[in-house]
Design an enzyme around this catalytic site. Sequence first.
Site, PDB file in Angstrom:
ATOM      1  N   GLU A 146       9.499  -7.563  -3.505  1.00  0.00           N
ATOM      2  CA  GLU A 146       9.932  -8.757  -3.118  1.00  0.00           C
ATOM      3  C   GLU A 146      10.705  -8.935  -1.681  1.00  0.00           C
ATOM      4  N   GLU A 190       0.811  -1.157   0.001  1.00  0.00           N
ATOM      5  CA  GLU A 190      -0.059   0.087  -0.156  1.00  0.00           C
ATOM      6  C   GLU A 190       0.951   1.427   0.018  1.00  0.00           C
ATOM      7  N   GLY A 225      32.348   1.928 -21.148  1.00  0.00           N
ATOM      8  CA  GLY A 225      32.551   3.002 -21.103  1.00  0.00           C
ATOM      9  C   GLY A 225      30.929   3.984 -21.536  1.00  0.00           C
ATOM     10  N   GLN A 231      45.165  -5.858 -17.265  1.00  0.00           N
ATOM     11  CA  GLN A 231      44.910  -6.509 -16.261  1.00  0.00           C
ATOM     12  C   GLN A 231      43.682  -5.954 -15.142  1.00  0.00           C
ATOM     13  N   ARG A 238      10.026 -15.058  -4.710  1.00  0.00           N
ATOM     14  CA  ARG A 238      11.532 -14.803  -4.155  1.00  0.00           C
ATOM     15  C   ARG A 238      12.538 -16.040  -4.837  1.00  0.00           C
ATOM     16  N   GLY A 253       4.917  -0.905   2.875  1.00  0.00           N
ATOM     17  CA  GLY A 253       5.439  -1.791   1.723  1.00  0.00           C
ATOM     18  C   GLY A 253       6.170  -2.758   2.411  1.00  0.00           C
ATOM     19  N   LEU A 255       4.992 -14.940  -1.255  1.00  0.00           N
ATOM     20  CA  LEU A 255       6.250 -14.282  -1.575  1.00  0.00           C
ATOM     21  C   LEU A 255       7.513 -15.142  -1.613  1.00  0.00           C
TER      22      LEU A 255
HETATM   23  P1  TGC Z   1       5.884 -11.767  11.631  1.00  0.00           P
HETATM   24  O1  TGC Z   1       5.106 -11.399  12.649  1.00  0.00           O
HETATM   25  O2  TGC Z   1       7.301 -12.194  11.545  1.00  0.00           O
HETATM   26  O3  TGC Z   1       4.997 -12.776  10.773  1.00  0.00           O
HETATM   27  C1  TGC Z   1       3.554 -12.807  10.486  1.00  0.00           C
HETATM   28  C2  TGC Z   1       3.237 -14.265  10.041  1.00  0.00           C
HETATM   29  O4  TGC Z   1       3.799 -14.640   8.657  1.00  0.00           O
HETATM   30  C3  TGC Z   1       4.436 -15.703   8.866  1.00  0.00           C
HETATM   31  N1  TGC Z   1       5.669 -15.724   8.181  1.00  0.00           N
HETATM   32  C4  TGC Z   1       5.755 -15.986   6.780  1.00  0.00           C
HETATM   33  N2  TGC Z   1       5.325 -17.108   6.508  1.00  0.00           N
HETATM   34  C5  TGC Z   1       5.734 -17.837   5.235  1.00  0.00           C
HETATM   35  N3  TGC Z   1       6.623 -17.220   4.671  1.00  0.00           N
HETATM   36  C6  TGC Z   1       7.413 -16.136   5.232  1.00  0.00           C
HETATM   37  N4  TGC Z   1       8.520 -15.663   4.504  1.00  0.00           N
HETATM   38  C7  TGC Z   1       7.104 -15.586   6.388  1.00  0.00           C
HETATM   39  N5  TGC Z   1       7.521 -14.595   7.279  1.00  0.00           N
HETATM   40  C8  TGC Z   1       6.503 -14.558   8.071  1.00  0.00           C
HETATM   41  C9  TGC Z   1       4.933 -15.772  10.315  1.00  0.00           C
HETATM   42  O5  TGC Z   1       5.434 -16.951  10.946  1.00  0.00           O
HETATM   43  C10 TGC Z   1       3.479 -15.339  11.134  1.00  0.00           C
HETATM   44  O6  TGC Z   1       2.666 -16.352  11.032  1.00  0.00           O
HETATM   45  P2  TGC Z   1       1.479 -16.575  12.150  1.00  0.00           P
HETATM   46  O7  TGC Z   1       0.901 -17.650  11.797  1.00  0.00           O
HETATM   47  O8  TGC Z   1       2.358 -16.634  13.493  1.00  0.00           O
HETATM   48  O9  TGC Z   1       0.621 -15.396  12.122  1.00  0.00           O
HETATM   49  O10 TGC Z   1       5.430 -10.654  10.357  1.00  0.00           O
HETATM   50  P3  TGC Z   1       5.927  -8.891  10.661  1.00  0.00           P
HETATM   51  O11 TGC Z   1       4.908  -8.263  10.425  1.00  0.00           O
HETATM   52  O12 TGC Z   1       6.917  -8.845  11.731  1.00  0.00           O
HETATM   53  O13 TGC Z   1       6.710  -8.840   9.353  1.00  0.00           O
HETATM   54  C11 TGC Z   1       8.058  -9.787   8.876  1.00  0.00           C
HETATM   55  C12 TGC Z   1       8.550  -9.331   7.671  1.00  0.00           C
HETATM   56  C13 TGC Z   1       9.035  -7.752   7.761  1.00  0.00           C
HETATM   57  C14 TGC Z   1       9.758 -10.353   7.235  1.00  0.00           C
HETATM   58  C15 TGC Z   1       7.485  -9.153   6.457  1.00  0.00           C
HETATM   59  O14 TGC Z   1       6.501  -8.300   6.760  1.00  0.00           O
HETATM   60  C16 TGC Z   1       7.984  -9.117   5.165  1.00  0.00           C
HETATM   61  O15 TGC Z   1       8.640  -9.932   4.508  1.00  0.00           O
HETATM   62  N6  TGC Z   1       8.141  -7.588   4.532  1.00  0.00           N
HETATM   63  C17 TGC Z   1       8.367  -7.504   3.176  1.00  0.00           C
HETATM   64  C18 TGC Z   1       7.215  -7.434   2.405  1.00  0.00           C
HETATM   65  C19 TGC Z   1       7.487  -7.774   0.741  1.00  0.00           C
HETATM   66  O16 TGC Z   1       8.207  -8.524   0.576  1.00  0.00           O
HETATM   67  N7  TGC Z   1       6.405  -7.194  -0.037  1.00  0.00           N
HETATM   68  C20 TGC Z   1       6.583  -7.731  -1.540  1.00  0.00           C
HETATM   69  C21 TGC Z   1       5.309  -7.545  -1.935  1.00  0.00           C
HETATM   70  S1  TGC Z   1       4.866  -8.324  -3.582  1.00  0.00           S
HETATM   71  C22 TGC Z   1       6.453  -7.736  -4.781  1.00  0.00           C
HETATM   72  O17 TGC Z   1       7.006  -7.016  -4.363  1.00  0.00           O
HETATM   73  C23 TGC Z   1       5.898  -8.283  -6.027  1.00  0.00           C
HETATM   74  S2  TGC Z   1       7.127  -7.722  -6.918  1.00  0.00           S
HETATM   75  C24 TGC Z   1       6.904  -8.239  -8.445  1.00  0.00           C
HETATM   76  C25 TGC Z   1       7.659  -9.445  -8.887  1.00  0.00           C
HETATM   77  O18 TGC Z   1       7.829 -10.287  -8.047  1.00  0.00           O
HETATM   78  O19 TGC Z   1       8.305  -9.485  -9.990  1.00  0.00           O
HETATM   79  P1  FAD Z   2       9.420   1.034   2.479  1.00  0.00           P
HETATM   80  O1  FAD Z   2       8.829  -0.137   2.986  1.00  0.00           O
HETATM   81  O2  FAD Z   2       8.854   2.596   2.824  1.00  0.00           O
HETATM   82  O3  FAD Z   2      11.210   1.344   2.823  1.00  0.00           O
HETATM   83  C1  FAD Z   2      11.797   2.332   2.468  1.00  0.00           C
HETATM   84  C2  FAD Z   2      13.316   2.148   3.106  1.00  0.00           C
HETATM   85  O4  FAD Z   2      13.145   1.814   4.467  1.00  0.00           O
HETATM   86  C3  FAD Z   2      13.773   0.782   2.249  1.00  0.00           C
HETATM   87  O5  FAD Z   2      15.413   0.832   2.068  1.00  0.00           O
HETATM   88  C4  FAD Z   2      13.703  -0.406   3.141  1.00  0.00           C
HETATM   89  O6  FAD Z   2      14.459  -1.318   3.303  1.00  0.00           O
HETATM   90  C5  FAD Z   2      13.876   0.527   4.660  1.00  0.00           C
HETATM   91  N1  FAD Z   2      13.318   0.145   5.742  1.00  0.00           N
HETATM   92  C6  FAD Z   2      12.131  -0.570   5.956  1.00  0.00           C
HETATM   93  N2  FAD Z   2      11.785  -1.041   7.122  1.00  0.00           N
HETATM   94  C7  FAD Z   2      12.972  -1.218   7.623  1.00  0.00           C
HETATM   95  C8  FAD Z   2      13.494  -1.565   8.832  1.00  0.00           C
HETATM   96  N3  FAD Z   2      12.582  -2.126   9.748  1.00  0.00           N
HETATM   97  N4  FAD Z   2      14.662  -1.287   9.467  1.00  0.00           N
HETATM   98  C9  FAD Z   2      15.779  -0.657   8.396  1.00  0.00           C
HETATM   99  N5  FAD Z   2      15.208  -0.132   7.150  1.00  0.00           N
HETATM  100  C10 FAD Z   2      13.735  -0.567   6.903  1.00  0.00           C
HETATM  101  N6  FAD Z   2       4.014  -4.865  -4.277  1.00  0.00           N
HETATM  102  C11 FAD Z   2       2.940  -5.793  -4.312  1.00  0.00           C
HETATM  103  O7  FAD Z   2       2.284  -5.951  -3.395  1.00  0.00           O
HETATM  104  N7  FAD Z   2       2.856  -6.477  -5.617  1.00  0.00           N
HETATM  105  C12 FAD Z   2       3.419  -6.050  -6.692  1.00  0.00           C
HETATM  106  O8  FAD Z   2       3.129  -6.887  -7.954  1.00  0.00           O
HETATM  107  C13 FAD Z   2       4.551  -5.284  -6.711  1.00  0.00           C
HETATM  108  N8  FAD Z   2       5.064  -4.976  -7.678  1.00  0.00           N
HETATM  109  C14 FAD Z   2       6.278  -4.155  -7.644  1.00  0.00           C
HETATM  110  C15 FAD Z   2       6.798  -3.437  -8.849  1.00  0.00           C
HETATM  111  C16 FAD Z   2       7.997  -2.715  -8.769  1.00  0.00           C
HETATM  112  C17 FAD Z   2       8.477  -2.186 -10.226  1.00  0.00           C
HETATM  113  C18 FAD Z   2       8.049  -1.843  -7.449  1.00  0.00           C
HETATM  114  C19 FAD Z   2       9.304  -1.133  -7.345  1.00  0.00           C
HETATM  115  C20 FAD Z   2       7.475  -2.513  -6.585  1.00  0.00           C
HETATM  116  C21 FAD Z   2       6.405  -3.372  -6.338  1.00  0.00           C
HETATM  117  N9  FAD Z   2       5.676  -3.875  -5.322  1.00  0.00           N
HETATM  118  C22 FAD Z   2       4.632  -4.603  -5.333  1.00  0.00           C
HETATM  119  C23 FAD Z   2       6.174  -3.064  -3.938  1.00  0.00           C
HETATM  120  C24 FAD Z   2       7.431  -3.744  -3.317  1.00  0.00           C
HETATM  121  O9  FAD Z   2       7.130  -4.876  -2.640  1.00  0.00           O
HETATM  122  C25 FAD Z   2       7.655  -2.603  -2.166  1.00  0.00           C
HETATM  123  O10 FAD Z   2       8.156  -1.488  -2.898  1.00  0.00           O
HETATM  124  C26 FAD Z   2       8.694  -2.985  -1.267  1.00  0.00           C
HETATM  125  O11 FAD Z   2       8.201  -4.106  -0.381  1.00  0.00           O
HETATM  126  C27 FAD Z   2       9.249  -1.952  -0.428  1.00  0.00           C
HETATM  127  O12 FAD Z   2       8.378  -1.123   0.204  1.00  0.00           O
HETATM  128  P2  FAD Z   2       8.068   0.366  -0.021  1.00  0.00           P
HETATM  129  O13 FAD Z   2       8.575   1.005  -1.304  1.00  0.00           O
HETATM  130  O14 FAD Z   2       6.867   1.015   0.569  1.00  0.00           O
HETATM  131  O15 FAD Z   2       9.515   1.064   0.807  1.00  0.00           O
END
Ligand code: TGC
Ligand code: FAD
Length: 386
Positions: A365, A135, A341, A281, A245, A139, A241
């Site tokens: 991700e 959102e 370059g 080199q 990933r 993120g 994810l």
């Molecule tokens: P936390 O309290 O640690 O966990 C909440 C619940 O989730 C479970 N869990 C997982 N389950 C499966 N796989 C994982 N990797 C998991 N990590 C945590 C955990 O066991 C717990 O379960 P339950 O049953 O006890 O409720 O959660 P937190 O709020 O402290 O956050 C942990 C953190 C920061 C690692 C997580 O929020 C995170 O991974 N943040 C990053 C968000 C992210 O990666 N967003 C990506 C959006 S999609 C995207 O970017 C698509 S890009 C397009 C493309 O792929 O090409």
């Molecule tokens: P923020 O969470 O605001 O982070 C900003 C900075 O703060 C980053 O450097 C981060 O690492 C750092 N930071 C955050 N928390 C901490 C902490 N606890 N300690 C230290 N540093 C921290 N999302 C979807 O759901 N679906 C999609 O299909 C999707 N596609 C995408 C495609 C593109 C091209 C891009 C750029 C993003 C996409 N995303 C998607 C969103 C993406 O997953 C988020 O951008 C990402 O998770 C980071 O969130 P944010 O941009 O809000 O950064």
Amino acid sequence: MHPSTLFAIDGLLTDEERDIRRAVRQVCDKEIRPHVAGWFETGELPARELARTLGSVGVLGMHLDGYGCAGLGAVSYGLACLELEAADSGLRSLVSVQGSLAMYAIWKYGSEEQKREWLPPMAAGERIGCFGLTEPDFGSDPGGMRTTARRDGSDWVLNGTKMWITNGSVADVAVVWARTDEGVRGFLVPAGAPGFTAHDLKRKVSLRASVTSELVLDGVRLPAEAMLPGARGLSGPLGCLNEARFGIVFGAMGAALDCLETALDYAASREVFARPLASYQLTQEKLADMALELGKGMLLALHLGRLKEAGTITPEQVSAGKLNNVREALDIARTCRTILGASGITLEYPVIRHAVNLESVLTYEGTSEIHTLVLGKALTGLPAFH
Ligand code: TGC
Ligand code: FAD
């Protein structure tokens, strides 16, 4: 010597895996490489046509079983991601979001009816999916999401905004994660549902050959059957994810390999101070270091692939792979850019395109900081996210 030969990577693959890799490369050579710099330049992508092409070769949801999916192993899926990302990270994104996020969510958490309705046409590329977790204000911390789903009789009513959503405006179905009285739940929102709109995000400098959108949900009314019954809490979206990933662990190495191949060719033919650039080199040190990181990254990807196939891979191991391989790929792309370059800043060569794309891959991700903190938590037992 080709960089992959140094580590004899091919010998670690099965015949089927090599065939799949070759087939995906051929599609990329024919359908993607000739056009991708142009799509990047204009910021426009024939997403529907590409989805059908990719569906016809079976890469959409190829690691899932049944419902029109090929049921192939994790390494085969990884190698497909590698070849797609060697063409462009945006194309791998299209495939990751379709297969590992949208289709996987339905496959893993959906009802039988949802699977039958959506998975076969999505595998064929006739229908496109997107995945709405991020959102505007949440993120890295999706647990803070503000999008809500409220019960009204047997219906659900969704309100909120999702941001940065790949495939958003071209999707036939959006997998939307929302807060309910019973925690985070997933919903299938069909395109055209009243109150649901998608707007493309313009002026991107990275991942330009990819559709990125904002999704707005303004009182979107859905029947009870639109909810994914098998996902409860944040573990639902985070489970998806892990899949996407994993694909990036391989994919990033594809972008790096394409950069290194380009730099090797360029250094061999470019003369500076009356000798080939490759003969100096300083250049050879760059090339050797890059070949080392590429080889190590490939071995890590393959190891994680075999763990995934054995069913023992953990989310922390996926984080380790995503963090390392994207970071190293970006470093390789930047170093290759220096070898080219001034030519390295143009779209005549793929290197700068890969480099700026990898900036997105480093962020989406899970950012590199978030994956570092995942490893920190695993090593110390102390979560440092909050
Ligand atoms: P936390 O309290 O640690 O966990 C909440 C619940 O989730 C479970 N869990 C997982 N389950 C499966 N796989 C994982 N990797 C998991 N990590 C945590 C955990 O066991 C717990 O379960 P339950 O049953 O006890 O409720 O959660 P937190 O709020 O402290 O956050 C942990 C953190 C920061 C690692 C997580 O929020 C995170 O991974 N943040 C990053 C968000 C992210 O990666 N967003 C990506 C959006 S999609 C995207 O970017 C698509 S890009 C397009 C493309 O792929 O090409
Ligand atoms: P923020 O969470 O605001 O982070 C900003 C900075 O703060 C980053 O450097 C981060 O690492 C750092 N930071 C955050 N928390 C901490 C902490 N606890 N300690 C230290 N540093 C921290 N999302 C979807 O759901 N679906 C999609 O299909 C999707 N596609 C995408 C495609 C593109 C091209 C891009 C750029 C993003 C996409 N995303 C998607 C969103 C993406 O997953 C988020 O951008 C990402 O998770 C980071 O969130 P944010 O941009 O809000 O950064």
